[in-house]
Each structure stands twice: as C-alpha cells, then as structure tokens.
Design an enzyme around this catalytic site. Structure first.
Site, PDB file in Angstrom:
ATOM      1  N   CYS A   1       0.815  -1.222   0.000  1.00 59.31           N
ATOM      2  CA  CYS A   1       0.000   0.000   0.000  1.00 59.31           C
ATOM      3  C   CYS A   1       0.849   1.272   0.000  1.00 59.31           C
ATOM      4  CB  CYS A   1      -0.927   0.008   1.211  1.00 59.31           C
ATOM      5  SG  CYS A   1      -2.080  -1.390   1.260  1.00 59.31           S
TER       6      CYS A   1
ATOM      7  N   HIS B   1      -2.782   7.233   3.203  1.00 60.91           N
ATOM      8  CA  HIS B   1      -3.261   6.005   2.576  1.00 60.91           C
ATOM      9  C   HIS B   1      -4.575   5.637   3.246  1.00 60.91           C
ATOM     10  CE1 HIS B   1      -3.916   1.911   1.537  1.00 60.91           C
ATOM     11  NE2 HIS B   1      -3.447   1.424   2.676  1.00 60.91           N
TER      12      HIS B   1
ATOM     13  N   ASN C   1     -10.221   0.079   0.975  1.00 59.92           N
ATOM     14  CA  ASN C   1      -8.765   0.180   0.856  1.00 59.92           C
ATOM     15  C   ASN C   1      -8.369  -0.332  -0.524  1.00 59.92           C
ATOM     16  OD1 ASN C   1      -5.988  -0.215   0.933  1.00 59.92           O
ATOM     17  ND2 ASN C   1      -5.974  -1.134   2.974  1.00 59.92           N
TER      18      ASN C   1
END
Length: 312
Positions: A110, A239, A269
C-alpha cells in the site's frame, strides 16, 4: 516536481456492505463502525491492467500533453495480471507510447504510490523527456479470503494515475522498512502448496497499532526535518486503509483534524491506488489549487512506510 493531472478508474460492479451480508456473517453497522467503509468495487471483466490503462488515459487527456513526451511509466501494484510482462509494459502498449520509454512495476504494498513519487522525482532528473506517468492499480478482490470477514471487508479494486513533471515546487520524502512476512502477506506461486489459496492474510490488530504509530511519526518527522508545522500545511493525505486508523492519527494533531482528507467510505482500501484516487477527488472538489502544500503518508506490507511533503 509537480502533479500535472490525474485520472481514476473503477470496476463497474459496486459491492455494498449489505451485499457482503449475503455471503458472510456481518452487517452494515459492524463494518461501518470498525472501518468507515460503506461500499467498494470489484472487478468482473476488468483487470489490474485495464484499470491502469483507463486511469492513465484519463490523466494524459486531462494533462493535455503530447504522450511522446512521457519518458517513464511506473506502476505501483501488488496484484498485477502477470508475473511478466509488467503492467507498465501493458500501459505502454495500451496508450501506444513510443518505444523509447522506461517502464517497470514497483511492489511496495500500500506504500507503492508514495515510493513511486520518490522514484519519479529521481527519473525526472535524468530522462530527456518532460513527464513521468505514475499509476497505482490494484485488483485486490482476486486475493481476498471471503472466509476471513475481518480482512476481506476492507479492500476494493481501482486505479489512480498521475502525470508528473519538473517544477520548482518543493518535494521531500522519507521512507522506512521493517521486514515482516507474518503480520501482512500473500503467498506467491512459488511459496505455497498447490492446494493452498493465494490469499491476503493480515493480523488486523497488530497492523492497526503499527499503522497509527508510523503514520503519526511519519508526519512529524517530515515536518521536523523541514522546520514546518501543521499551520504550514494545507492538507494531509493518508493512505486510505481504515477510517478508524485515520481518525486516531488526526486526533493527535488537535485543531487541525479538518486537514486530513478521508474518502474510504465509497472505495475501501485500494492499496497503491488509494492516494492517487484521493488526489484526483480532491482536485475535482477544488481542494488542491496550484501550489497547495500537502503531506502524503502511508504504510503497507513489507512492512514499509513513507511520508512526503509536496507543493502540488
């Protein structure tokens, strides 16, 4: 370095929390209160590459540039369609870019798009062309274990792309790593029995505690290095891993909570795609006018994490 333009792409299939209740023991309230997520998108006919190409085309069109001036294509992804060719090569093909272009994929979980910003900044100092195309693209639905309700509810598919160019704007970055193949991992084709599924595994509580700590630390370290405070920053773009994580972090910066952007509710996500998607949506909402001072911060599998200051 500056962001010239951005673009995004999402699969057509929308999956709400109520949809997930049909295949597992969960509820809309349970998911929302623990993650802040209401819905996400899953691929059906789309792929990691097709999403990346669509987002890249939109960014190029929005930038209004000659695609022959793109000197490098960097794709941040953990869910490429092939071990090889790279997704970046497929973008070169899909956009019909010239053959004289550097293309490669970057796998930093990520944290990928953030790591890609640092790579792009370096490339712009060496390539003869004007621009770097940086894409974060993920098809995470193909590696989810839907028997693991605490993890699978978090993730969605999508892509975000940015055209980056040279400028006098300030860019500063710090990055870290702490190797760990236990708390957050996904087996590769060469590291699992044939009968075992290739699926994402996460120790949620450990990752949560880790994320809250490193996101706050990353923000503070960049500000300390640059001798700036939150008053000198227009936005913090994290993020988008979990709404509760971002809530915990922004409460550490009392009086500046409204500077933290959150859009996880509608996307989940999306890993390496989450930050470019956030940038694009903020630009569309008029929240990032030219010269905006932004801190980016993210974490991911590896474990890896990074923070950066950029005048976009």
């Amino acid at each position: 370095m500056e962001i010239i333009a951005t673009g995004t792409a999402f699969p057509k299939r929308r999956v709400t929390n109520d949809d997930l209740t049909k295949i597992m023991d969960t509820s809309d309230e349970w998911i929302r209160t623990r993650t802040g997520i209401a819905s996400r998108n899953y691929c059906e006919e789309e792929t990691c590459a097709s999403l990346a190409i669509e987002a890249a085309k939109k960014a190029v069109k929005e930038a209004g540039i000659d695609k022959n001036d793109i000197g490098a294509v960097v794709v941040a992804t953990t869910t490429a369609d092939y071990l090889f060719p790279s997704t970046a090569c497929l973008i070169q093909q899909g956009l019909e870019l010239p053959e004289e272009v550097m293309v490669f994929d970057l796998n930093a979980g990520c944290t990928g798009f953030l790591m890609g910003l640092g790579v792009a900044n370096g490339l712009l100092a060496t390539i003869r062309q004007k621009y770097v195309l940086l894409v974060g693209s993920e098809q995470l639905s193909k590696i989810l274990d839907f028997d693991d309700r605490g993890t699978c509810i978090l993730f969605g598919d999508g892509a975000g792309a940015a055209i980056l160019g040279r400028s006098e704007g300030r860019f500063y970055q710090r990055s870290w790593a702490k190797g760990d193949s236990v708390v957050l991992h996904c087996p590769s084709v060469g590291n699992k029995p044939k009968c075992e599924k290739t699926s994402l595994f996460m120790k949620g509580n450990e990752v949560f505690r880790f994320a809250v700590k490193v996101l706050e630390d990353g923000i503070r370290k960049v500000m300390d290095d640059l001798a700036i405070t939150m008053e000198d920053v227009d936005y913090v773009i994290c993020h988008q891993a979990n709404g509760r994580i971002i809530d915990h972090v922004r409460k550490k910066f009392k009086g500046f909570e409204n500077k933290f952007f959150i859009n996880i509710e509608n996307h989940g996500n999306t890993s390496a795609a989450s930050i470019p998607v956030a940038i694009h949506e903020m630009q569309q909402q008029g929240k990032l006018p030219k010269g905006s001072r932004v801190i980016f911060v993210g974490f991911g599998a590896g474990l890896s994490w990074s923070s950066a200051y950029m005048e976009v």
